[in-house]
Design an enzyme around this catalytic site. Structure first.
Site, PDB file in Angstrom:
ATOM      1  N   ASP A 129      66.364  63.070  19.601  1.00  0.00           N
ATOM      2  CA  ASP A 129      65.874  62.047  20.514  1.00  0.00           C
ATOM      3  C   ASP A 129      64.872  61.137  19.791  1.00  0.00           C
ATOM      4  OD1 ASP A 129      65.826  60.928  23.121  1.00  0.00           O
ATOM      5  OD2 ASP A 129      63.905  61.900  23.507  1.00  0.00           O
ATOM      6  N   GLU A 162      69.810  59.585  18.607  1.00  0.00           N
ATOM      7  CA  GLU A 162      69.563  58.612  19.666  1.00  0.00           C
ATOM      8  C   GLU A 162      68.897  57.405  19.006  1.00  0.00           C
ATOM      9  OE1 GLU A 162      67.397  56.209  21.744  1.00  0.00           O
ATOM     10  OE2 GLU A 162      66.124  57.996  21.766  1.00  0.00           O
ATOM     11  N   ASP A 189      69.398  59.681  31.260  1.00  0.00           N
ATOM     12  CA  ASP A 189      68.337  58.705  31.541  1.00  0.00           C
ATOM     13  C   ASP A 189      68.852  57.447  32.231  1.00  0.00           C
ATOM     14  OD1 ASP A 189      66.143  60.123  30.627  1.00  0.00           O
ATOM     15  OD2 ASP A 189      66.331  59.391  28.575  1.00  0.00           O
TER      16      ASP A 189
END
Length: 512
Positions: free
Chosen positions: A311, A358, A411
């Site tokens: 992430d 990500e 998200d």
């Protein structure tokens, strides 16, 4: 098989191999089952069966660590980057082992996790199981537990002591503990280990049970052709065993308070930027230690998963460092990260790393260079596409092979949710792009993403189920009502299985 190969520098060859494949995202907490939260026993095995029957070879989920109630139980803010969440332990499996009597469960909500009641109920049952284990464990069980403790080593010792101290001091942050505990005075810690021995052993027992059930589940999944896709947040929570036990690798002051915190600068979504509050790393100190803490962190995650997502990959190129006493994130500045060096150090210890990254948000040429040098696939998300712009990075027509394509993510809104929010022109453009001629548009979108060039295609489980915004898992920037949605067992059957299988077969994503 899709191959990616680049040369970072002389003798620095990186090669990542991923099959063309697909899967679904569903966090463990969102599984159906009788405990009010998803567990690692039959509920998880049932979902694995659903994946296998529908032709999916990947199961992606959020980080697995023990969550912090004051942070709305976000899986991205945990007491430990190494530990597992005991709330995921399957109680029926403990009954089978003779550590619990038959269960009289409360009437939990099947559609949402009620974290407070769930935690109260499960912690009481887990304490009962520990007491029975202490009194009645067989020689083999005791030996297996001791082996786990010995092989886990430092992270488990520090985490168990941290949680025992936190309980001892009524749940307050380690920053508010007495000086000798906060500053880790060796003599004081030795006394605490003796005084709190039973509490420490309990925390180790929970991690052993979690690991045992997780390993059984992973074996079950792998035998059925399903691999696990984990998630690694770049930062760790300030109130965690990681920061308390390793203050030297974070930018802290003499009192071990953070000098700086992480966040992002002002952008189109926030006029003042965002202050995440997590402490930033002292990358020079980590470099001097050959990134040893990161090596151990990667090694621990690789014990649990087959592939994992990093992430906020941007933070390894440069990160927004904000003075801890700043009023807004506007007062921060960009600071250089470690670039590829941390990954080279980890690879030298652990070998090739099955990583996707990500790389959403602010994408800089330098970050792209680092990602491509390492050969890690980045992310593309259909939910972000400008459907009227054929050159949009997130338009499925533009996905390249070295990428992981998502219909939506944890998200974002679900496919149906973000589709419903499109204006009329964008909908018309989308209908053209996905060849929609009526019926359920979510299947056309999923089919288009599955047929893209991306080596991996993923969707939230809500997307093939056709669920709208009522099933959204998380809304970034909000602090209540997230991470609680659960899928019903009845939903994981019927036409969804066949439709998903057909799309996966047609797009050449069935596992060999």
């Amino acid at each position: 098989m899709c191959y990616f190969q680049v040369r970072a520098a002389a003798s620095r060859e990186i090669r990542m191999d991923f099959d063309r494949q697909s899967g679904l995202f569903l966090h463990v907490a969102s599984l159906p089952g009788p405990d009010g939260i998803g567990t690692l026993g039959e509920p998880a095995e049932t979902f694995v069966d659903f994946l296998a029957e529908s032709g999916q070879s990947l199961w992606q989920f959020c980080p697995l660590g023990p969550t912090i109630p004051i942070h709305d139980n976000s899986p991205y803010q945990s007491y430990s980057a190494f530990a597992g969440n005991p709330l995921f332990v399957d109680l029926d499996r403990l009954v089978e082992r003779g550590w619990l009597d038959e269960l009289d469960r409360p009437d939990f909500d099947d559609g949402h996790v009620e974290y407070g009641p769930v935690r109260e109920y499960k912690e009481a049952r887990l304490t009962e199981a520990f007491e029975t284990f202490k009194a009645d464990a067989s020689d083999d069980e005791q030996s297996n537990f001791e082996t786990f403790v010995e092989e886990s080593g430092e992270w488990l010792d520090e985490y168990a002591l941290y949680r025992a101290l936190r309980d001892h001091y009524d749940g307050v942050s380690w920053l508010d503990w007495p000086e000798e505990a906060k500053m880790r005075d060796p003599d004081a810690l030795a006394e605490y280990r003796e005084e709190l021995a039973d509490s420490i052993e309990y925390r180790k027992f929970l991690q052993w049970v979690f690991d045992t059930q997780w390993n059984d589940l992973k074996e079950y999944a792998n035998e059925r052709g399903v691999k696990f896709v984990g998630d690694m947040p770049i930062y760790v929570d300030l109130d965690s065993a990681d920061v308390w036990a390793n203050p030297e690798i974070f930018k802290l002051d003499a009192e071990r308070e953070p000098k700086y915190v992480s966040g992002v600068p002002p952008d189109e979504f926030s006029d003042d930027g965002q202050m995440w509050g997590t402490p930033v790393y002292d990358w020079d100190a980590l470099d001097e230690r050959d990134y040893g803490w990161w090596v151990k962190r990667f090694e621990r995650l690789l014990q649990r998963v087959d592939i994992f997502r990093i992430d906020h990959f941007k933070g390894f190129e440069s990160y927004w460092e904000i003075p801890a006493d700043a009023e807004t994130a506007r007062e921060g500045e960009w600071v250089e990260g470690p670039h590829e060096d941390v990954f080279y150090a980890i690879r030298d210890e652990l070998g090739d790393l099955p990583i996707v990254v990500e790389d959403l948000g602010e994408i800089t040429p330098k970050m792209e260079e680092i990602r491509d040098t390492l050969g890690y696939p980045g992310m593309v998300v259909a939910a972000f596409a400008d459907w009227c712009d054929g050159d949009s990075r997130y338009h499925p027509a533009n996905y390249d092979a070295n990428s992981v394509a998502y219909t939506s993510t944890h998200d974002t809104d679900t496919v149906v949710g973000w589709y419903d929010a499109l204006d009329e022109q964008d909908r018309e453009c989308l209908h053209y792009a996905v060849d929609h001629e009526g019926g359920d548009v979510h299947w056309d979108i999923l089919d288009t993403v599955w047929n893209s060039d991306s080596v991996i295609a993923l969707a939230q489980v809500q997307d093939p189920l056709g669920y709208g915004s009522e099933a959204r898992f998380n809304v970034p920037g909000t602090v209540e009502g997230n991470w609680a949605w659960r899928v019903s067992e009845d939903a994981l059957s019927g036409d969804v299985v066949q439709n998903l299988y057909d799309i996966t077969e047609e797009s050449d994503r069935l596992a060999e």
